[in-house]
Design an enzyme around this catalytic site. Sequence first.
Site, PDB file in Angstrom:
ATOM      1  N   HIS A   1       5.578   6.237  11.359  1.00 55.70           N
ATOM      2  CA  HIS A   1       5.021   6.064  10.011  1.00 55.70           C
ATOM      3  C   HIS A   1       4.034   7.207   9.749  1.00 55.70           C
ATOM      4  CE1 HIS A   1       3.657   4.353   6.360  1.00 55.70           C
ATOM      5  NE2 HIS A   1       3.423   3.108   6.730  1.00 55.70           N
TER       6      HIS A   1
ATOM      7  N   ARG B   1      11.414   3.988   2.929  1.00 59.07           N
ATOM      8  CA  ARG B   1      11.127   3.054   4.029  1.00 59.07           C
ATOM      9  C   ARG B   1      12.394   2.286   4.350  1.00 59.07           C
ATOM     10  NH1 ARG B   1       6.005  -0.881   4.324  1.00 59.07           N
ATOM     11  NH2 ARG B   1       5.170   1.116   5.040  1.00 59.07           N
TER      12      ARG B   1
ATOM     13  N   LYS C   1      25.567  -3.801  -1.893  1.00 60.73           N
ATOM     14  CA  LYS C   1      27.036  -3.808  -2.019  1.00 60.73           C
ATOM     15  C   LYS C   1      27.703  -3.137  -0.827  1.00 60.73           C
ATOM     16  CE  LYS C   1      26.798  -3.148  -7.064  1.00 60.73           C
ATOM     17  NZ  LYS C   1      27.076  -2.139  -8.113  1.00 60.73           N
TER      18      LYS C   1
ATOM     19  N   ARG D   1       0.804  -1.228   0.000  1.00 66.08           N
ATOM     20  CA  ARG D   1       0.000   0.000   0.000  1.00 66.08           C
ATOM     21  C   ARG D   1       0.834   1.273   0.000  1.00 66.08           C
ATOM     22  NH1 ARG D   1      -3.034  -3.931   1.880  1.00 66.08           N
ATOM     23  NH2 ARG D   1      -1.069  -4.460   2.832  1.00 66.08           N
ATOM     24  N   THR D   2       1.806   1.342   0.875  1.00 68.93           N
ATOM     25  CA  THR D   2       2.510   2.611   1.025  1.00 68.93           C
ATOM     26  C   THR D   2       3.236   2.970  -0.273  1.00 68.93           C
ATOM     27  OG1 THR D   2       2.745   2.197   3.374  1.00 68.93           O
ATOM     28  CG2 THR D   2       4.153   3.902   2.441  1.00 68.93           C
TER      29      THR D   2
HETATM   30  C1  NCD Z   1       2.078  -0.822   8.232  1.00 63.93           C
HETATM   31  C2  NCD Z   1       3.584  -0.624   8.312  1.00 63.93           C
HETATM   32  O1  NCD Z   1       4.283  -0.826   7.330  1.00 63.93           O
HETATM   33  O2  NCD Z   1       3.999  -0.236   9.381  1.00 63.93           O
HETATM   34  N1  NCD Z   1       1.622  -1.026   6.943  1.00 63.93           N
HETATM   35  C3  NCD Z   1       1.339   0.058   6.149  1.00 63.93           C
HETATM   36  O3  NCD Z   1       2.179   0.863   5.849  1.00 63.93           O
HETATM   37  N2  NCD Z   1       0.060   0.211   5.775  1.00 63.93           N
HETATM   38  C4  NCD Z   1       1.573  -1.820   9.204  1.00 63.93           C
HETATM   39  C5  NCD Z   1       2.174  -3.192   9.233  1.00 63.93           C
HETATM   40  O4  NCD Z   1       3.067  -3.533   8.463  1.00 63.93           O
HETATM   41  O5  NCD Z   1       1.709  -3.978  10.068  1.00 63.93           O
END
Ligand code: NCD
Length: 304
Positions: free
Chosen positions: A129, A101, A80, A51-52
């Site tokens: 997040h 991320r 590397k 999703r993100t």
């Molecule tokens: C979450 C995350 O990555 O922290 N997912 C997301 O971004 N929607 C929650 C999770 O991974 O449980």
Amino acid sequence: MRSLIDIQELSVEEIDNLIDTANDIIDNPQKYSQKCKGKKLATLFFEPSTRTRLSFEAAMYDLGGNVLGFSEAQSSSSAKGESVSDTVRTVGYYADIIAMRHPKEGAPMVASMSTDIPIINAGDGGHNHPTQTLTDLLTIKREKGRFDNLTIGFCGDLKFGRTVHSLIGAMSRYKNIKMILISPDELKVPDYIKQTVLEKNNIEYYETNSLESVMPDLDILYMTRVQRERFFNEQDYIRLKDSYVLTPEKLIDAKDDLSIMHPLPRVNEISVAVDKDKRACYFKQVKNGKFIRMALIMMLLGVE
Ligand code: NCD
């Protein structure tokens, strides 16, 4: 250039503006379809995501911009041995904005010191997040019409759940918020958050192991997955992974206007039978995620 590393960097007014913009995008998508023409978003994902990452990419395409990046550390020079700083400095010469991320807490912050372009924290380890929180806030506003006077239950992995940490931070700035923290003893909200966020803001909160006993009090139930990838040993994960499983039976005493939220992915903690319940909002969150990210990209790029 301004970055977004922690949700607290946005004022309550800025969050209101982002939500207004996202709602306007939902109503008038055409108006925004060329706003980022000629701009590039880089998505640097050193950890899995559906999703993100895809909502960031869809957001940039829907603004008329372009996207580049990688979706696993193994396919970048990080495999590397390149440092985050050098990777980000490099990408800063090719893109206008970065969504990143990383499994290490603080990596996006370090990244923001290595380039002049804005960095968006798309999740750093078990820490924060902020864009999931913007998604959650847009959903809460659309479902509840307000941020004040709410009792929110956070349930599951409150220790490693970065979405929980960021949403607690954001909600503790509103009036008459009560938080109920539902988790096994091993997965409680970290002390630093209790001290620097909940206690500092005089938020009424209490901790419990029992979801059923607090269900009737809740306006929002925020379910979370036990974060397997953050555990030091698999045995602990196996013991704790099914601590809470939300089923239709457990919702019998819940309010009619409860909002059931989850950042997703879900593993076992919400039974698919709950999806039919009109109070289930987790796929609405998924949908809202693209629109609020469009609003955020425009804000950080200074697009009117
Ligand atoms: C979450 C995350 O990555 O922290 N997912 C997301 O971004 N929607 C929650 C999770 O991974 O449980």
